[in-house]
Design a protein around this motif. Sequence first.
Motif, PDB file in Angstrom:
ATOM      1  N   ALA A 107       0.833  -1.197   0.000  1.00  0.00           N
ATOM      2  CA  ALA A 107       0.000   0.000   0.000  1.00  0.00           C
ATOM      3  C   ALA A 107       0.868   1.247   0.000  1.00  0.00           C
ATOM      4  O   ALA A 107       1.972   1.231   0.534  1.00  0.00           O
ATOM      5  N   PRO A 108       0.393   2.342  -0.604  1.00  0.00           N
ATOM      6  CA  PRO A 108       1.124   3.604  -0.493  1.00  0.00           C
ATOM      7  C   PRO A 108       1.160   4.034   0.964  1.00  0.00           C
ATOM      8  O   PRO A 108       0.270   3.677   1.744  1.00  0.00           O
TER       9      PRO A 108
ATOM     10  N   ARG B 296      -2.127  12.714   9.635  1.00  0.00           N
ATOM     11  CA  ARG B 296      -3.219  13.678   9.475  1.00  0.00           C
ATOM     12  C   ARG B 296      -3.333  14.522  10.734  1.00  0.00           C
ATOM     13  O   ARG B 296      -2.951  14.087  11.815  1.00  0.00           O
ATOM     14  N   ARG B 297      -3.871  15.717  10.536  1.00  0.00           N
ATOM     15  CA  ARG B 297      -4.135  16.540  11.710  1.00  0.00           C
ATOM     16  C   ARG B 297      -5.268  15.912  12.512  1.00  0.00           C
ATOM     17  O   ARG B 297      -6.048  15.135  11.993  1.00  0.00           O
ATOM     18  N   GLY B 298      -5.344  16.280  13.780  1.00  0.00           N
ATOM     19  CA  GLY B 298      -6.376  15.712  14.647  1.00  0.00           C
ATOM     20  C   GLY B 298      -7.774  16.058  14.186  1.00  0.00           C
ATOM     21  O   GLY B 298      -7.953  16.982  13.382  1.00  0.00           O
ATOM     22  N   PRO B 299      -8.764  15.336  14.673  1.00  0.00           N
ATOM     23  CA  PRO B 299     -10.151  15.619  14.288  1.00  0.00           C
ATOM     24  C   PRO B 299     -10.541  17.054  14.622  1.00  0.00           C
ATOM     25  O   PRO B 299     -10.067  17.609  15.610  1.00  0.00           O
ATOM     26  N   ARG B 300     -11.387  17.621  13.804  1.00  0.00           N
ATOM     27  CA  ARG B 300     -11.845  18.968  14.126  1.00  0.00           C
ATOM     28  C   ARG B 300     -13.360  19.049  13.957  1.00  0.00           C
ATOM     29  O   ARG B 300     -13.951  18.137  13.374  1.00  0.00           O
TER      30      ARG B 300
ATOM     31  N   LEU C 254       0.692   6.040   4.376  1.00  0.00           N
ATOM     32  CA  LEU C 254      -0.384   6.899   4.865  1.00  0.00           C
ATOM     33  C   LEU C 254       0.251   8.020   5.663  1.00  0.00           C
ATOM     34  O   LEU C 254       0.828   7.794   6.727  1.00  0.00           O
ATOM     35  N   GLU C 255       0.167   9.235   5.126  1.00  0.00           N
ATOM     36  CA  GLU C 255       0.795  10.358   5.794  1.00  0.00           C
ATOM     37  C   GLU C 255       0.015  10.730   7.053  1.00  0.00           C
ATOM     38  O   GLU C 255      -1.167  10.399   7.188  1.00  0.00           O
TER      39      GLU C 255
END
Lengths: 661, 42
Positions: free
Chosen positions: B32-33, B38-42, B35-36
């Motif tokens: 799989a490529p 991610r910022r936290g949920p907003r 997975l960078e």
Amino acid sequence: MTETAPRPPVGDSQSGVLLLPTAPRRMGPITRFLVLRLVICILVVELAGSLLVVLGGTAARAAGLSLVFPGAGFLYTAHPGLFVLTWVLLSIAVVLWWGMSLHLGIPGVWLLGAAGSAMFADAPRLIADDGTTWGWAVAVAYLLAATCVGALVWSFEARFRRKRALVPELNEYLSTVRVPEQSQELREPDDMDAELLRWAYELTLQPVDRFDGFEWGEQLHGGTVIRYQLNYLGWALAPFAVNYVPNALCTIEQAMRNLVLKQLDLRVWRYWQFLNRVGNFDSNPDPLVRDNIMLSGFTGDQINLYEAATGSTRFDEPGSLTFVWEDGRTFAYDHHTWMETVKRNFERSRLGFFPCEPGWAFAACNTLGAQALFGHDRLHGTSMWSSIEARWRETLEREYLMPDGNYANIRSTHTGLSWDTGETPGGEYFTTGSHSFKDVAPDLHDRGRALSLRGVPEKLSMLKFAISDGMLQLQLPEEWERNRVRKSATPSWTKLIGGARAIGESELAEAAIRAHDAQCATGLGWPERPVATGVGNLALHMLVRWSTPLDNAAINTRGHVPPKGPIVESAPWPHVLITLARSLDGSSLDLALRPGPTPTDSPIGLALASLLPGARYRLVGDGVDMQVPAGADGRSAISLVLDRPLRLSLALCATAEEATS
Amino acid sequence: MISMYLNCAKVWTHLVRLVCRITGRPQVTYAAPPLEDRRGPR
């Protein structure tokens, strides 16, 4: 269900199978509206082009001719190479229209051709003197436009008439047909079943964010789309759970759960924002709220089957199906809100079917969406499916049905056009979805099944002569897989196995399974594949292979039924692979165990439950013979050295009363 | 249903192959490529 949905006649049918409409319409009302709107748009363009041709100078006339027929203005200005280039681009635009919902591609190339023709009016010519115009191009442009329109109309009308002419003969067949019953044999898992299950477990039980062994490539349309691989594997494990290991769901539940959770991985659904931007001019990345039934419908069905097969309600919990976007935005769903979103998409669709890729509504995907709502209703007593059933059926029968009982695979929701896109043979099918209408429209299933099996029993019965030692003595030719990376014979074998089962030829199906294994097995394990085919086709093979006696349509209709008899509550994966755990009489347990991918010399422990409290059981088979006393809570534990495959039977010896007397 | 005389699925696959060749990416991989973060949920 209300009676607004069209029902084909059955009155004259002795077989009870629905007959085909005797006076079929060329198009349903919504398709007709969309096509008429398209025709008016084209007429306006033709009129505008003709005005420029009549009234304009060289540049305007060239532009006008390119409006009359894409790129024809380049012929007028003696640039034939640019004319050819226009048509190459137009062909690519058609493919991109279908492939990535580039709706402006065709009109864009058309208009670009017109603008380019005007701009090149004074440009140097390669094969003629500067300033040359070819006057004959005017007549040729109109001739080509008329030929093009004529060819499209002819192809539509010829196909319609050819199919309509078949109706009397087909109705005669349908009214008297006796379609064989589908075979529903109970299989004993063999070595290859074990290899396939081991591969599926290793693939699915790796950490949720790992995808080792899956096939990655473009995520829009090809055979490398990861969401479909997850769907197919989930669909394949559901009948295995129900038919083979209903009394030992511990490992397979986790495998099926992981397949759903992997759908939430950003890499799986990120494609949607791109498609939504290109096709809907909408940058909302939420993969469920609009269109995208190829994710919502397919995975909705997968979630139902997970719940129906395992009894787990974990995805009913609020937020249990939450997508997290690149910037941290979350789109929180659960089993219920997921299905409500599918239902809302159905309800607001003008056509009655809603799109997969923006602007393209597939009959197959909308049948999957129907299955999803149907299954949720069965599991939870809701009425989502019944609220849209009449309209769904009306769309299927009025908009997609062709005179000979086939349904068009695809329809543009903007133009009403359908054509053979190369995805399915002929661009049409008698039944579709993964359950062939068996659950959502049993009468259409029966008709489609009768039509698709016409002549099949006679053809397949010839193959029975090629069975020797329980195996078909033949090899099937390899064919290109969808992504054209490799050829494989597995899809052809899968069709043959499914076809044999469909006509009740279980012996032929088993012989075909063995022949498939002999031809296609690789001897490799995960992360390679045990069969020489891609992940998607391998999963579809397992789905067909394991769909007896119950298939997913039956499971979707049945909902969850708790197992009867003793159950294996826990077994230590990856030390043990349970390939069989079922109770045919409700008191004993048939058990088949194999060393897992990480075998151990130490004894492995199995926790048993649902035993008769205080009763005494005996576990026998393959050199094992042990007493298994049940506790007052109906539980027990056994310990086995698993150095070889074991086929065991746990049987009740004495109830608590008998044991103490 | 009209006839387009164009197998879109096949052409699409060839286009994908062409793009992969140009960009130097494999058409199919078994990894799989990445997975960078991610910022936290907003």
